[in-house]
Design a protein around this motif. Structure first.
Motif, PDB file in Angstrom:
ATOM      1  N   MET A   1     -11.344   0.061  -1.571  1.00 13.52           N
ATOM      2  CA  MET A   1     -10.159  -0.160  -0.727  1.00 13.52           C
ATOM      3  C   MET A   1     -10.422  -1.213   0.341  1.00 13.52           C
ATOM      4  O   MET A   1      -9.603  -2.113   0.563  1.00 13.52           O
TER       5      MET A   1
ATOM      6  N   GLY B   1      -1.259  -8.658  -2.907  1.00 14.22           N
ATOM      7  CA  GLY B   1      -1.093  -7.954  -1.645  1.00 14.22           C
ATOM      8  C   GLY B   1       0.241  -8.322  -1.038  1.00 14.22           C
ATOM      9  O   GLY B   1       0.889  -9.270  -1.469  1.00 14.22           O
TER      10      GLY B   1
ATOM     11  N   LEU C   1      -3.714  -1.135  -3.496  1.00 14.51           N
ATOM     12  CA  LEU C   1      -3.843   0.296  -3.762  1.00 14.51           C
ATOM     13  C   LEU C   1      -3.629   0.601  -5.240  1.00 14.51           C
ATOM     14  O   LEU C   1      -4.369   1.400  -5.832  1.00 14.51           O
TER      15      LEU C   1
ATOM     16  N   ALA D   1      -6.293   0.825   5.172  1.00 14.66           N
ATOM     17  CA  ALA D   1      -6.970   1.237   3.932  1.00 14.66           C
ATOM     18  C   ALA D   1      -7.955   2.369   4.208  1.00 14.66           C
ATOM     19  O   ALA D   1      -8.077   3.312   3.406  1.00 14.66           O
TER      20      ALA D   1
ATOM     21  N   ASN E   1       2.654   7.575   4.165  1.00 16.65           N
ATOM     22  CA  ASN E   1       2.943   6.153   4.259  1.00 16.65           C
ATOM     23  C   ASN E   1       3.285   5.721   5.680  1.00 16.65           C
ATOM     24  O   ASN E   1       2.832   4.675   6.147  1.00 16.65           O
TER      25      ASN E   1
ATOM     26  N   ASP F   1      -0.556  -4.266  -6.519  1.00 19.03           N
ATOM     27  CA  ASP F   1      -1.110  -4.501  -5.183  1.00 19.03           C
ATOM     28  C   ASP F   1      -2.461  -3.813  -5.038  1.00 19.03           C
ATOM     29  O   ASP F   1      -2.956  -3.175  -5.975  1.00 19.03           O
TER      30      ASP F   1
ATOM     31  N   MET G   1       0.831  -1.203   0.000  1.00 14.15           N
ATOM     32  CA  MET G   1       0.000   0.000   0.000  1.00 14.15           C
ATOM     33  C   MET G   1       0.868   1.255   0.000  1.00 14.15           C
ATOM     34  O   MET G   1       0.524   2.252   0.626  1.00 14.15           O
TER      35      MET G   1
ATOM     36  N   HIS H   1      -8.627  -4.957   0.585  1.00 11.12           N
ATOM     37  CA  HIS H   1      -7.698  -5.046   1.707  1.00 11.12           C
ATOM     38  C   HIS H   1      -8.179  -5.966   2.829  1.00 11.12           C
ATOM     39  O   HIS H   1      -7.362  -6.390   3.651  1.00 11.12           O
TER      40      HIS H   1
END
Length: 347
Positions: free
Chosen positions: A179, A66, A272, A155, A109, A270, A1, A183
């Motif tokens: 999302m 993921g 995101l 998420a 992040n 992934d 992510m 996730h």
């Protein structure tokens, strides 16, 4: 992510950077209080292990993959304060050396993948420990659930950032649904990896698991030739054995995962990345060039090496080594500062 540059606007990215810096500062203070001598090298190992496992994208749906976020794993193994620092080190190395995650989005992040996952996972883990049996199985179950929930929580945190600072006009309800949907699936993989890792450490050195320090090995009595558990009359003194063997096995495992197993990771985008492409969140991302796009290790490959297997494997090994060195050095510095403070207090 890993959020790239261009998803979140500059003012909100800057605000997230302030939040992340504050979280790191608070975590440094908290880690200084409870970071024991044997935990410093283990904390560096956790950061390196998270880096390695994040290279192992696993498929979760058609065209989507993921990877481990690692906040729950770090928090349970070395505590929430040190856990935030572990994830921050990983994200810093990934952003600077591997051009993974935007540098302007580093604060986003760290907040989304580090602070939120650690806080949610550890709070839920401690709550579950209050109601589950005080056994290794109880710890493993609490670990699984905490790790599972931490991923959709992360998420949701990204969606909140997007709601107040997104650079494209996509309905927030659409972003949140997409999302959370993907996730939750990634969270199952996160939970399995986290529970297996914590369970493996519990099996050999439960004293090294921060979230299971209250567990005491039962006293064994030999009855009719068989060993049976007996309730100890006094608390069991924690083992003082060096964690060197666990550290060595962990480092070797991280190197094998990053250097060899990573070649077989899923190449699909992934969660995101997939949501961003499907919903148009990444419409303006192409306007931003990553500040370290020219790094010789960008995109997890060593420039100049034609073999994908060798290039990716060597990049992974370098990443593990750098993360281990930075993490261990930083945590030793925290530990030494604690010792200096204690010495000054006694004087």
């Amino acid at each position: 992510m890993h959020v790239p540059d261009g998803f979140i606007n500059a003012p909100i990215s800057a605000a997230a950077g302030v939040v992340a810096a504050g979280a790191v500062a608070v975590s440094l203070r908290g880690a200084r209080k409870d970071l024991e001598e044997k935990a410093a090298p283990l904390a560096g190992l956790v950061a390196a292990f998270v880096f390695a496992v994040q290279m192992l994208n696993f498929p979760v749906a058609a065209g989507t993959s993921g990877h481990l976020l690692g906040g729950a794993l770090a928090a349970i193994l070395v505590g929430p304060w040190t856990g935030v620092l572990c994830i921050a080190v990983v994200l810093l190395v990934q952003g600077i050396l591997f051009a993974d995650g935007g540098l302007t989005a580093l604060g986003v992040n760290i907040t989304v993948m580090g602070v939120v996952t650690v806080v949610v996972a550890y709070a839920l883990f401690r709550g579950l420990r209050l109601v589950l049996p005080r056994t290794r199985r109880g710890v493993t179950v609490a670990t699984f659930v905490a790790a599972l929930v931490s991923v959709p929580a992360s998420a949701a945190a990204f969606t909140l950032f997007y709601a107040v600072g997104g650079t494209t006009d996509v309905p927030i309800g659409t972003v949140l649904t997409a999302m959370l949907g993907v996730h939750v699936l990634i969270g199952v993989g996160e939970a399995l990896i986290t529970a297996l890792t914590v369970g493996a450490v519990l099996a050999v050195r439960p004293d090294l698991v921060h979230g299971a320090r209250d567990l005491a090995a039962p006293l064994k009595l030999r009855v009719d030739g068989e060993l049976v558990d007996a309730t100890p009359a006094a608390p069991v003194v924690p083992t003082a054995k060096s964690p060197r063997k666990v550290w060595t096995v962990g480092v070797v495992t991280a190197l094998v995962l990053a250097g060899i197993v990573s070649f077989y990771a899923s190449a699909s985008p992934d969660g995101l990345e997939k949501v961003a492409a499907d919903q148009g969140i990444d419409a303006k991302a192409d306007e931003y060039e990553h500040a370290t796009a020219d790094s010789p290790l960008a995109d997890y490959g060593v420039r100049g090496i034609d073999s994908d297997r060798l290039s990716g494997g060597l990049a992974g090994v370098i990443g593990v080594g750098v993360t281990l060195a930075i993490g261990t050095g930083a945590f030793w510095a925290v530990r030494r500062r604690k010792q200096a403070a204690e010495t000054g207090a006694r004087v």
